[in-house]
Structure formats: structure tokens, C-alpha cells
Design an enzyme around this catalytic site. Sequence first.
Site, PDB file in Angstrom:
ATOM      1  N   CYS A  95       0.911  -1.184   0.181  1.00  0.00           N
ATOM      2  CA  CYS A  95      -0.123  -0.015   0.089  1.00  0.00           C
ATOM      3  C   CYS A  95       0.999   1.219  -0.138  1.00  0.00           C
ATOM      4  O   CYS A  95       1.905   1.125   0.534  1.00  0.00           O
ATOM      5  CB  CYS A  95      -0.947  -0.015   1.218  1.00  0.00           C
ATOM      6  SG  CYS A  95      -1.954  -1.369   1.393  1.00  0.00           S
ATOM      7  N   ARG A 104       5.378  -0.254  -5.933  1.00  0.00           N
ATOM      8  CA  ARG A 104       5.170  -1.189  -4.749  1.00  0.00           C
ATOM      9  C   ARG A 104       4.251  -2.200  -4.692  1.00  0.00           C
ATOM     10  O   ARG A 104       4.483  -3.002  -3.935  1.00  0.00           O
ATOM     11  CB  ARG A 104       4.759  -0.123  -3.660  1.00  0.00           C
ATOM     12  CG  ARG A 104       5.861   1.252  -3.418  1.00  0.00           C
ATOM     13  CD  ARG A 104       5.065   2.304  -2.623  1.00  0.00           C
ATOM     14  NE  ARG A 104       4.775   1.804  -1.274  1.00  0.00           N
ATOM     15  CZ  ARG A 104       5.533   2.123  -0.119  1.00  0.00           C
ATOM     16  NH1 ARG A 104       6.428   2.855  -0.150  1.00  0.00           N
ATOM     17  NH2 ARG A 104       5.041   1.501   0.967  1.00  0.00           N
ATOM     18  N   TRP A 117      -3.075  -2.890  -1.439  1.00  0.00           N
ATOM     19  CA  TRP A 117      -2.591  -4.300  -1.940  1.00  0.00           C
ATOM     20  C   TRP A 117      -3.383  -4.965  -0.579  1.00  0.00           C
ATOM     21  O   TRP A 117      -3.117  -4.789   0.532  1.00  0.00           O
ATOM     22  CB  TRP A 117      -1.152  -4.352  -1.453  1.00  0.00           C
ATOM     23  CG  TRP A 117      -0.519  -5.748  -1.943  1.00  0.00           C
ATOM     24  CD1 TRP A 117      -0.149  -6.434  -3.360  1.00  0.00           C
ATOM     25  CD2 TRP A 117      -0.443  -7.055  -0.909  1.00  0.00           C
ATOM     26  NE1 TRP A 117       0.163  -7.640  -3.101  1.00  0.00           N
ATOM     27  CE2 TRP A 117       0.060  -8.069  -1.767  1.00  0.00           C
ATOM     28  CE3 TRP A 117      -0.523  -7.166   0.179  1.00  0.00           C
ATOM     29  CZ2 TRP A 117       0.307  -9.302  -1.303  1.00  0.00           C
ATOM     30  CZ3 TRP A 117      -0.464  -8.555   0.833  1.00  0.00           C
ATOM     31  CH2 TRP A 117       0.183  -9.554   0.015  1.00  0.00           C
ATOM     32  N   ASN A 174      -1.680   2.302   5.585  1.00  0.00           N
ATOM     33  CA  ASN A 174      -0.835   1.123   5.262  1.00  0.00           C
ATOM     34  C   ASN A 174      -0.896   0.292   6.553  1.00  0.00           C
ATOM     35  O   ASN A 174      -0.592   0.918   7.529  1.00  0.00           O
ATOM     36  CB  ASN A 174       0.488   1.553   4.969  1.00  0.00           C
ATOM     37  CG  ASN A 174       0.508   2.489   3.593  1.00  0.00           C
ATOM     38  OD1 ASN A 174      -0.519   2.500   2.933  1.00  0.00           O
ATOM     39  ND2 ASN A 174       1.587   2.989   3.397  1.00  0.00           N
ATOM     40  N   GLY A 175      -0.591  -1.043   6.383  1.00  0.00           N
ATOM     41  CA  GLY A 175      -0.251  -1.755   7.450  1.00  0.00           C
ATOM     42  C   GLY A 175      -1.421  -2.641   8.089  1.00  0.00           C
ATOM     43  O   GLY A 175      -2.327  -2.923   7.258  1.00  0.00           O
ATOM     44  N   GLU A 190      17.506 -18.624  -6.505  1.00  0.00           N
ATOM     45  CA  GLU A 190      16.811 -17.316  -6.981  1.00  0.00           C
ATOM     46  C   GLU A 190      16.336 -17.502  -8.595  1.00  0.00           C
ATOM     47  O   GLU A 190      15.486 -16.876  -8.862  1.00  0.00           O
ATOM     48  CB  GLU A 190      18.132 -16.476  -6.956  1.00  0.00           C
ATOM     49  CG  GLU A 190      17.864 -14.939  -7.484  1.00  0.00           C
ATOM     50  CD  GLU A 190      16.715 -14.207  -6.930  1.00  0.00           C
ATOM     51  OE1 GLU A 190      16.165 -14.491  -5.810  1.00  0.00           O
ATOM     52  OE2 GLU A 190      16.522 -13.119  -7.504  1.00  0.00           O
ATOM     53  N   LYS A 194      12.763 -16.237  -9.800  1.00  0.00           N
ATOM     54  CA  LYS A 194      12.320 -15.495 -10.734  1.00  0.00           C
ATOM     55  C   LYS A 194      11.644 -15.682 -11.694  1.00  0.00           C
ATOM     56  O   LYS A 194      10.532 -15.112 -12.032  1.00  0.00           O
ATOM     57  CB  LYS A 194      13.832 -14.941 -11.371  1.00  0.00           C
ATOM     58  CG  LYS A 194      14.711 -13.905 -10.966  1.00  0.00           C
ATOM     59  CD  LYS A 194      14.317 -12.564 -10.660  1.00  0.00           C
ATOM     60  CE  LYS A 194      13.613 -12.171  -9.355  1.00  0.00           C
ATOM     61  NZ  LYS A 194      14.194 -12.224  -7.963  1.00  0.00           N
ATOM     62  N   GLU A 206       7.879 -15.899 -10.264  1.00  0.00           N
ATOM     63  CA  GLU A 206       7.312 -14.689 -10.078  1.00  0.00           C
ATOM     64  C   GLU A 206       6.943 -13.917 -11.482  1.00  0.00           C
ATOM     65  O   GLU A 206       6.087 -13.464 -11.360  1.00  0.00           O
ATOM     66  CB  GLU A 206       8.491 -13.594  -9.520  1.00  0.00           C
ATOM     67  CG  GLU A 206       8.815 -13.646  -7.843  1.00  0.00           C
ATOM     68  CD  GLU A 206       9.852 -12.561  -7.524  1.00  0.00           C
ATOM     69  OE1 GLU A 206       9.555 -11.680  -6.834  1.00  0.00           O
ATOM     70  OE2 GLU A 206      11.008 -12.429  -8.123  1.00  0.00           O
ATOM     71  N   HIS A 241      16.903 -37.396  -2.920  1.00  0.00           N
ATOM     72  CA  HIS A 241      16.044 -37.601  -1.534  1.00  0.00           C
ATOM     73  C   HIS A 241      14.646 -37.307  -1.790  1.00  0.00           C
ATOM     74  O   HIS A 241      14.066 -37.296  -0.687  1.00  0.00           O
ATOM     75  CB  HIS A 241      16.829 -36.956  -0.541  1.00  0.00           C
ATOM     76  CG  HIS A 241      18.187 -37.289  -0.418  1.00  0.00           C
ATOM     77  ND1 HIS A 241      18.663 -38.562   0.085  1.00  0.00           N
ATOM     78  CD2 HIS A 241      19.400 -36.664  -0.658  1.00  0.00           C
ATOM     79  CE1 HIS A 241      20.136 -38.534   0.152  1.00  0.00           C
ATOM     80  NE2 HIS A 241      20.285 -37.526  -0.308  1.00  0.00           N
ATOM     81  N   LYS A 278       6.252  -4.836  -4.083  1.00  0.00           N
ATOM     82  CA  LYS A 278       7.571  -4.307  -3.922  1.00  0.00           C
ATOM     83  C   LYS A 278       8.180  -4.274  -2.571  1.00  0.00           C
ATOM     84  O   LYS A 278       9.188  -4.680  -2.017  1.00  0.00           O
ATOM     85  CB  LYS A 278       7.810  -3.314  -4.849  1.00  0.00           C
ATOM     86  CG  LYS A 278       9.281  -3.033  -4.977  1.00  0.00           C
ATOM     87  CD  LYS A 278      10.089  -3.715  -5.975  1.00  0.00           C
ATOM     88  CE  LYS A 278      11.633  -3.570  -6.180  1.00  0.00           C
ATOM     89  NZ  LYS A 278      12.265  -4.621  -6.720  1.00  0.00           N
TER      90      LYS A 278
HETATM   91  C1  AGP Z   1      12.156 -10.212  -5.253  1.00  0.00           C
HETATM   92  O1  AGP Z   1      12.061 -10.482  -6.640  1.00  0.00           O
HETATM   93  C2  AGP Z   1      10.915 -10.361  -4.540  1.00  0.00           C
HETATM   94  N1  AGP Z   1      10.097  -9.315  -5.243  1.00  0.00           N
HETATM   95  C3  AGP Z   1      10.922 -10.568  -3.064  1.00  0.00           C
HETATM   96  O2  AGP Z   1      11.021 -11.814  -2.950  1.00  0.00           O
HETATM   97  C4  AGP Z   1      11.530  -9.635  -2.502  1.00  0.00           C
HETATM   98  O3  AGP Z   1      12.904  -9.885  -2.591  1.00  0.00           O
HETATM   99  C5  AGP Z   1      11.218  -9.828  -0.875  1.00  0.00           C
HETATM  100  O4  AGP Z   1       9.990  -9.284  -0.525  1.00  0.00           O
HETATM  101  C6  AGP Z   1      12.135  -8.832  -0.040  1.00  0.00           C
HETATM  102  O5  AGP Z   1      12.198  -7.478  -0.176  1.00  0.00           O
HETATM  103  P1  AGP Z   1      13.027  -6.647   0.416  1.00  0.00           P
HETATM  104  O6  AGP Z   1      14.475  -6.900  -0.255  1.00  0.00           O
HETATM  105  O7  AGP Z   1      12.694  -5.235   0.042  1.00  0.00           O
HETATM  106  O8  AGP Z   1      13.191  -6.797   1.814  1.00  0.00           O
END
Ligand code: AGP
Length: 628
Positions: free
Chosen positions: A2, A27, A74, A100-101, A501, A505, A508, A524, A623
Site C-alpha cells: 500500500c 510498490r 494491496w 498502510n499496515g 533465485e 525469478k 514470479e 532424496h 515490491k
Molecule cells: C524479489 O524478486 C521479490 N519481489 C521478493 O522476494 C523480495 O526480495 C522480498 O519481498 C524482500 O524484499 P526486500 O528486499 O525489500 O526486503
Amino acid sequence: MCGIVGYLGNNQATPVLLSKLRCLEYRGYDSAGVAVIEGDRLNIIKSAGKLSNLETLLQQERPSSTIGIGHTRWATHGSPTNENAHPHTDSTGTFAVVHNGIIENYAQLRTELIEQGYVFTTETDTEVTVHLLSREYEKDQDILGAIIRTVNVMKGAFALGIVSLKHRDRIYAVNHHYSLTVGLGENESFLASDSTAVRQYTNKIVRLEQSEIAEIKTNSYRLFSFDGTEAFREPVSLNTEPYKIDKEGFKHFLLKEINEQPLVLRQTMSKYLPNFSSNPKAPISFNVERFSADSSEGVYGVKMTDNEIKSIKRIIIVACGTALNAGMVGKLVIEQLCSIPVEVEIASEIQTRNILADESTLVIAVSQSGETADTLAAMKAAKAKGAYTLGITNRPDSHLAQIASNLIVTECGIEVSVAATKTYVAQLMCFYLLAIYLGEKRGSISQDHAVEMKKTLHAMPALMEQILAREEEYKTLSLKLADASDVVFIARGVNYPTALEGALKLKELSYIHASGYAAGELKHGPIAVLDSAVPVITVLVPGKVYEKTLSNAQESRARNARMVAVAVDGDEMAPETFDHIFRIPPVEELFSPLVTIVPLQLMSYFVADYLGKDVDQPRNLAKSVTVE
Ligand code: AGP
């Protein structure tokens, strides 16, 4: 997540609010709205979906007002509908609130308010705020008093923007374990949850501290704590250029940010390793600096003394998502170079445990945004145990920067795409530099070894440029994988986090299910999912774990999986095992995570774009994840 904005001045409020909301779009959000004071009514206009929906409504209605608040939501409590979108108002239409929150005790407050006759029209936790305000204001018509009484009964971490028909000359802002910035212009004032959205209009800012209320008027502001005590703080004039949010000819921010990675590495290195070319023996410098972009006049850098550094017996790295993967590389590098035991903890898991940290523990919180609620909570919990704290963030104006005793800033500029790319490699670079820095201070590495490693790091941006130049080749390979519905990534050692990672990616961006595994773990359990439809992507770099990783890949080949690798030029064994190879130039194993991730980032991008996904703002993601 948000975002809050506000405006009051002599200009029309809605164009300003909309443009500030656009700055916060990155965000992540799923509905948006504004509330403006128009004549003798509060006009609330809001819509589910993208800001373009709100923009259409604003064009139709053309509200005329010079004061208002806005929000990108959000969804947490209640789905992303028009009704649940912010702002919310009370039944008399006197107050409008954006939030927010999370209000953790909202259920109890809601029950109490319903019993008192208040009628709820949304599923949000936010709505309790506006009814509480209305109830408290009824008592004595004192708006500041009503806000103070309201925030004191709410539990959780939250930020609020408030306008009221009864007080048309002001906006109130509340910051409780969040971030809010007030901007002061000529006969106009601004509010935003991210200073980026204020910097467009003014360089004079006041950042709200924790548990603080701001009363903002056109030419003045006042600050109050939650007990009503007034605080006096001068605004700060920012001397930095505002962030430029521009795709600069790239189809997406993500592709631009992937291509910025060599520059980001150079910037981060030249900040902490200045004059390396003329003096390779010069030590890494995390010098403490004044940070003028923060009204708290904070300082950043590593402020621990040499003796304190030598006294560290244990390091705990806390982070989420991509930052967590960067932390896993950090663990391996620090353990190897400094011989300090390092644990990497998922921030949302460690915060509620009995954290075994003490005065000889260094807790490192890694967060691009510096606003991730879980990471902040973990850092605070460790700090309470007396541990040293170090933040690694891209936002020196963030909440993390305020609470960490030591701070390393990744020099990335703003990262707009929700999926982290350039901040990941910058976090890795910071970990390499930090490990060498700690190793030199503790005497666990020699100066010659340190110089060799710094030389290797210096060569990384050019290596990355060679990789990026292979974009077309990678695109052709990537599209061969676009039909997959499950993808497995494997690697060992320092590239195990690369596998995690890479999988993150792909998930996401393309919404294809993907998992990363330590290659040795495959047999395993996960090997059961393999068949001819499942691509197995192996990250394979010559070094300590090469042979074993290759053997694990062959186990996958024996199950008819579609075999893909990231492998170095000149690796002649690879074609025997893999059908498709993303070739990269030879690279030293320890530092290879800086570059092995690049073909995987590009692969995820090409697949997602080919599948028509919203590359820069993938569905459901935010974000800045500002709720726990
Ligand atoms: C990364 O591609 C993601 N969008 C997400 O995993 C992100 O890294 C995570 O939410 C942590 O965010 P930050 O680095 O702002 O703490």
C-alpha cells in the site's frame, strides 16, 4: 505494498495525487482511490484494478479541490474490490482515512464499535479507524485529541493519512513503525509513504519518526508523539537528484534493470573500494557518512570498532525472498573468508523464536526496500538481545536505515520492477566486500589474498557485460522452455542460492511453478517429479563442486528430464549431459553467483514476456512487503 499520498495547496489536488500514486505504483497494489474536500462534502473516488481505472473515473468526474489524500491498496483484509479500496469514511462522511499496515486488534475493535451502533460497509481492518475517529471526535470536537485517542487503542504497525470536513485547512499523517514523508513546497505541502513521490515536487522534507503524528497545513507543520507531546524538528533540504523513473527505451523496467547490473556493481565497488585501480592495496572503506537525504540526520557506514569486529563470534543473516538468497551466498563467503559461523534465517520465522543472539552476535538484515515488515521485526528482536546490527539496503531513507546501527547501501538507484534483479547482485557485491573487510580486520585473510579477490571483483562488471551481450542467444534458448509447467533448478555450494533465485525469478515473472534444490538433495525426493516434460536447469561452474553437480544432473538425465545448464565456455563435458546450454565466460567459483544468475534472470524475463505476463508488476506481488 500500500501507498499513501496527500496534497494541500493552491493547485488542483487530484492531478498531483494521481502523479504521486504513479510514483508508488511499483510498490504493488490492486486498487486505488482518492478523497478530496470538494465544497461541503468529501468526494471519494476509488476503483479496483490499475491506476488507469481511477484515472478514467477522475476524468469523468473532474473533482475540483485543493486538498486531498490518495492510496494504492494491496489487499490484506478483504478482496481487492471497489468497496474495500481506500479511502474509507465514517457514516456521517466527516472523515476520510487511508491506511498502510495491519490493525492487529481490528476484530475486537470492530465488534466493540458494532455494539455501539457503528455500521461497517467493508471487509477491511482500516474501517475501524474511521469509526474510532468519528466516535472520539464526537466527545470534544478536538481532532488532534481524537486522533491520539484512536491510535492509542490500535495495535500493530500502521501509517495513516486523514482529512476531515471539519478542518479543511489540514491533513493529518500518522506513522507507527512505517515510513511517511512530508514535503514542504511554496504554499503547498505533500505527503507520501515513499520520499520518491515527494521529491518530484520539493526537496524540503520532514520524515516522520516512529509513533508520530503530523498536522500538515499549506505553509506549516506540527509534530506530536502519541502522548500528545509536541516535537520540534526542522525540515531537511535534500541535495540529491530525485530518482528518475524512466524505461529509457527498454521494453520493460525489468530488462532495463537487468542491463544496469554492470553499472550497479561498478557504483557499489567505487563507493566502498575507491581508487582501487591506482592503489590495489587500499582497504575497503565502509566509512561513516552523514546522510543528508534523511531528516533524522542519520549516519551510515560500518561504525563497529576493530575490537568489536574481532569480538564477533556468530553472525545471523535475516531477510526474505531474493534478499534471503543473497544472504545465503553471504553466509558461504563470510564463513569461508572469516571463519565465523553464520546462520541465514527466514525473517518471518526467526522473529517469534527465542533468538540466540547476544553481545557477541552480529545480525545482518538484508532488504532492498528497507521496509519489509518481517525483516524489520527480526532485526528489532535481535537488537533487543544486545546484538550488533547491520543493515544492507538500497534505501538509505528507509525504516531499516533508521534502526540498524551499521548500514551498507547498495548503489542501485531505484528498482522499479517488482522482481529484484540489480539489487540482488548489488547485495552479493556488498557481501563479498563485507567478507573481505571482516577477514582483513580479523586477520583471517592475508593482504595479498584480499588484493587478489578485489581484483576478481573488479573484473566482474566486464564479465557481466559479456554475458548480457549474449541476450539474443539466451532468448532463443529460453523460448524452448516456455511450454513447461514445472521447472527444477539445481546447483551446489555457492551456487545453490543461484538455483533458488533462478526458480524464484521464473515463478514470479512467468507464474510457471519452479523449485530450486541443492543438487545433492534431488535424489532424496524431488527426483520423483522428473519426467520428459520437466526441464532441470543445472548451474555448473568449474571448482570444488563441479563433478558432484554434474553427477546429480546425470541422475536427472537418466529420468528423461529436459536437460538445461548454465555452464562456462570451454566446458566440453557439458554437451554430453545437457540439451541446451546457457554459456557464460569462465569465472572463479567463489565469485560466480554474481554472474551465473544473469542468464537465469534473462530466461525468466523472455519466458514471461513471451507468455504475455505483466513483467514489471506480476500478479499478487508487492515490491515493499510492509505487513508481517
Ligand atoms: C524479489 O524478486 C521479490 N519481489 C521478493 O522476494 C523480495 O526480495 C522480498 O519481498 C524482500 O524484499 P526486500 O528486499 O525489500 O526486503
